[in-house]
Design an enzyme around this catalytic site. Structure first.
Site, mmCIF file in Angstrom:
data_model
loop_
_atom_site.group_PDB
_atom_site.id
_atom_site.type_symbol
_atom_site.label_atom_id
_atom_site.label_comp_id
_atom_site.label_asym_id
_atom_site.label_seq_id
_atom_site.Cartn_x
_atom_site.Cartn_y
_atom_site.Cartn_z
ATOM 1 N N ALA A 218 0.838 -1.199 0.000
ATOM 2 C CA ALA A 218 0.000 0.000 0.000
ATOM 3 C C ALA A 218 0.873 1.250 0.000
ATOM 4 C CB ALA A 218 -0.899 -0.025 1.231
ATOM 5 N N PRO A 219 0.317 2.381 -0.424
ATOM 6 C CA PRO A 219 1.084 3.628 -0.418
ATOM 7 C C PRO A 219 1.549 3.962 0.994
ATOM 8 C CG PRO A 219 -0.980 3.914 -1.596
ATOM 9 C CD PRO A 219 -1.029 2.564 -0.969
ATOM 10 N N GLU A 440 -11.892 -14.055 11.166
ATOM 11 C CA GLU A 440 -10.649 -14.748 10.803
ATOM 12 C C GLU A 440 -10.372 -15.912 11.749
ATOM 13 O OE1 GLU A 440 -9.312 -14.300 7.990
ATOM 14 O OE2 GLU A 440 -10.460 -12.488 7.540
#
Ligand code: ADP
Ligand code: ZN
Length: 624
Positions: A218-219, A440
């Site tokens: 990601a940036p 999860e």
């Protein structure tokens, strides 16, 4: 430099123009007298005109000086006398010119007074200058303004040349100490550093050095920083350029830039070429809906050619960054190109704490400041966000004229930054975090308690990308080409585990389970229609395997069975799914204690690895 040159040539035109105009008026004007048409006509009628040349717009000729004396003031005549000419008969004459007006009797008059006359098509150098060169100058001027506006190359001379958007750093000065919290990626890049430092060693052993390393993340996760650190550690020059700089409006410019970049880099080898935003130039070639972008395709092809063309032994390593690897042209990822892929995840709590430590080195912090607590409050923050956070907090403290940055400043800064990030959908709130943790944990526990499911390697609730809020990573123990029905059923259970966990805890389900459900449905459809695993329908396959190339929609419509069979298939899918749902609910209800414990651990640490998970199960699984 190039810009100046171009402006210079523009000035050159303008100066030349003025010089010529002045020259013309100085040397030619005194020889020629401008007359009004009425003066000309009266001189003609008094028989003072010797001869004329008729142009389409002007009339010129010679007039006797005696005639001129009648129409011009005496002091002017005195000046003109210096420039007199003589006719064949020896009469003094002077040249004149006048604007031609529409006069039907002109020819008659000329004949009447016996004046010699001739026609002429006017095309003097001055009029050529005015009608061609001047518009050309204006055109060039407008064009160069236009080019500058486009932000790209600003003139003819620059096309094809690499405008200095390549950033070259002889020494980046960045080391691995500046990069924190992304240790796995760091370790993978260590090898590149040692190759750049001692290429001979690798060459001698005939080792295979990667040409291209793709950093995926990601940036703000530190991709550029990491690439610079590799250059810094190896003490080699760092060439960097952004993928979007290669995509120009002129076909061929991008390709020329790629060529130039590689040529320059090879001169300075060993070195690192870093291409940021690789996706801007490396989008899959057929993905453009308009049917193609010639410029980008050429640029991409040039990159591929350059990557294939040079020899890694020279010590040039290409690194590139992207946050969208899925849209890259597959050709870029082939062996010999970007075949090494390094994933950079968002940092977990520990990682965030380490990054905070690195960035607070130069900041005066109050003694009771707890970086661990700050790390815990900033889930989803990437390195760049944390650097920004420290800066904001320091500014807030300075505004209040404090001697050190306190926790209150950090809290205020966190609120401010989260506000900004929430708009961009990048942070999750505590409630969502809990939901994701249960979800999860559900996947992971089912994977652990099903005999034929792949074991869990890692569970994470750090948001990734746009869609996935968390993930459970399973590692197959071996490569599998044949799967038994029992194994597929276990897979189905794992897929439903997340959704069922949410159901059990909240009596409700979130939208986060949508992708799981899609995959579960697909899997059961395959089991029934392709593998013949349905009891009711038996040993038949109804669909030819779909082509993997993305033409699924087409082949999907070629059903080879009746409506009734379709209905049976849907029923069978439903049966498979609801049976799985029942099994999973049973298991998770039995393992609720472990589910709770795992959820709590996930919220605390965000990432749980396999060993820890096994220990947790041992401790809390009372229902064995
Ligand atoms: P990306 O290239 O992935 O978008 P950058 O490398 O440009 O991200 O990161 C921007 C800034 O954020 C860096 O200059 C650095 O100050 C900070 N930063 C990001 N990740 C880290 C990290 N892992 N450790 C320390 N600082 C980081
Ligand atoms: Zn899920």
């Amino acid at each position: 430099m190039e810009k100046n040159q171009q402006q210079f040539s523009l000035w050159y035109f303008i100066i030349a123009f003025f010089v010529l105009t002045v020259f013309q008026s100085l040397f030619f004007a005194p020889h020629v007298e401008n007359l009004t048409y009425s003066d000309f006509k009266s001189l003609l009628r008094t028989a003072q005109i010797e001869e004329v040349t008729l142009g389409t717009q002007r009339i010129s000729g010679s007039v006797s000086i005696k005639g001129l004396e009648k129409v011009l003031p005496p002091e002017k005549i005195k000046r003109l006398e210096k420039n007199l000419e003589k006719t064949d008969e020896g009469n003094p004459v002077h040249r004149f010119t006048t604007i031609r007006v529409d006069d039907p009797t002109l020819i008659q008059d000329l004949e009447k007074f016996n004046v010699r006359f001739a026609g002429q098509v006017e095309s003097t150098w001055l009029s050529t200058l005015l009608s061609w060169v001047l518009p050309a100058i204006v055109f060039v001027g407008i064009w160069s303004i236009f080019m500058r506006r486009m932000g790209g190359a600003s003139g003819v001379m620059e096309i094809g040349k690499n405008k200095a958007k390549v950033y070259i750093e002889k020494e980046t000065g960045v080391t691995f100490d500046d990069v924190a919290g992304i240790d796995e990626a760091r370790e993978e890049l260590m090898e590149i550093v040692s190759f750049l430092k001692t290429p001979e060693r690798y060459r001698r052993l005939g080792g295979n050095i990667p040409k291209g390393v793709l950093l995926v993340g990601a940036p703000g996760t530190g991709k550029t920083l990491l690439a610079k650190a590799v250059a810094g550690e190896a003490a080699v020059p760092f060439f960097s350029m952004s993928g979007s700089d290669f995509v120009e409006m002129f076909v061929g410019v991008g390709a020329a830039r790629v060529r130039d970049l590689f040529a320059r880099a090879q001169e300075k080898a060993p070195c690192i070429i870093f291409i940021d935003e690789l996706d801007a130039m490396g989008k899959a070639r057929s993905m453009s809906p308009m049917g193609g972008n010639d410029e980008r395709e050429q640029t991409l092809n040039q990159l591929l050619v350059q990557m294939d063309g040079f020899d890694t032994n020279k010590g040039v390593i290409i690194m590139a960054a992207t946050n969208r690897p899925e849209i890259l042209d597959p050709a870029l990822l082939r062996p010999g190109r970007f075949d090494r892929n390094v994933a950079i995840d968002r940092p977990d709590v520990k990682g965030r704490e380490k990054i905070l430590k690195v960035h607070t080195k130069g900041v005066t912090l109050s003694k009771d400041l707890d970086l661990t607590a700050i790390a815990a409050k900033t889930p989803g923050f990437v390195g760049a966000d944390l650097a920004n956070l420290i800066n904001e907090a320091a500014l807030l403290a300075a505004r209040k004229e404090k001697d050190a940055v306190e926790m209150a400043d950090f809290d205020a800064a966190i609120d401010r930054i989260i506000g900004g990030l929430e708009k961009k959908n990048r942070v999750i709130n505590p409630q969502e975090k809990e939901t994701v943790a249960y979800h999860e944990a559900g996947h992971a526990l089912i994977a652990m308690f099903r005999k034929h499911a792949d074991p869990v390697a890692k569970i994470s609730i750090i948001p990734r990308g746009i869609a996935a809020l968390g993930y459970t990573q399973q590692l197959p123990t071996e490569d599998r080409y044949l799967l038994k029905k029992t194994e597929l059923l276990d897979r189905l259970d794992v897929l439903l585990g997340g959704r069922v966990a949410e159901e059990i805890i909240y009596n409700d389900i979130s939208t986060g389970a949508q992708n799981d459900l899609q995959r579960a449905t697909d899997l059961s459809r395959h089991m029934i229609t392709q593998y013949g695993m349905s009891e009711q329908l038996g040993l038949v396959t109804f669909e030819s395997p779909r082509s993997p190339s993305g033409f699924e929609m087409m082949s999907h419509s070629q059903k080879e069975y009746s409506e009734k069979t379709a209905q049976t298939i849907d029923e069978e899918i439903h049966v498979l799914l609801s049976q799985s749902h029942e099994r999973v609910t049973k298991t998770l209800n039995k393992k609720k204690a472990v589910l709770e414990a795992l959820k709590a651990r996930l919220i605390e640490k965000e990432v749980v690895e396999r060993l820890e998970l096994e220990a947790l199960i041992k401790e809390y699984d009372t229902a064995v």
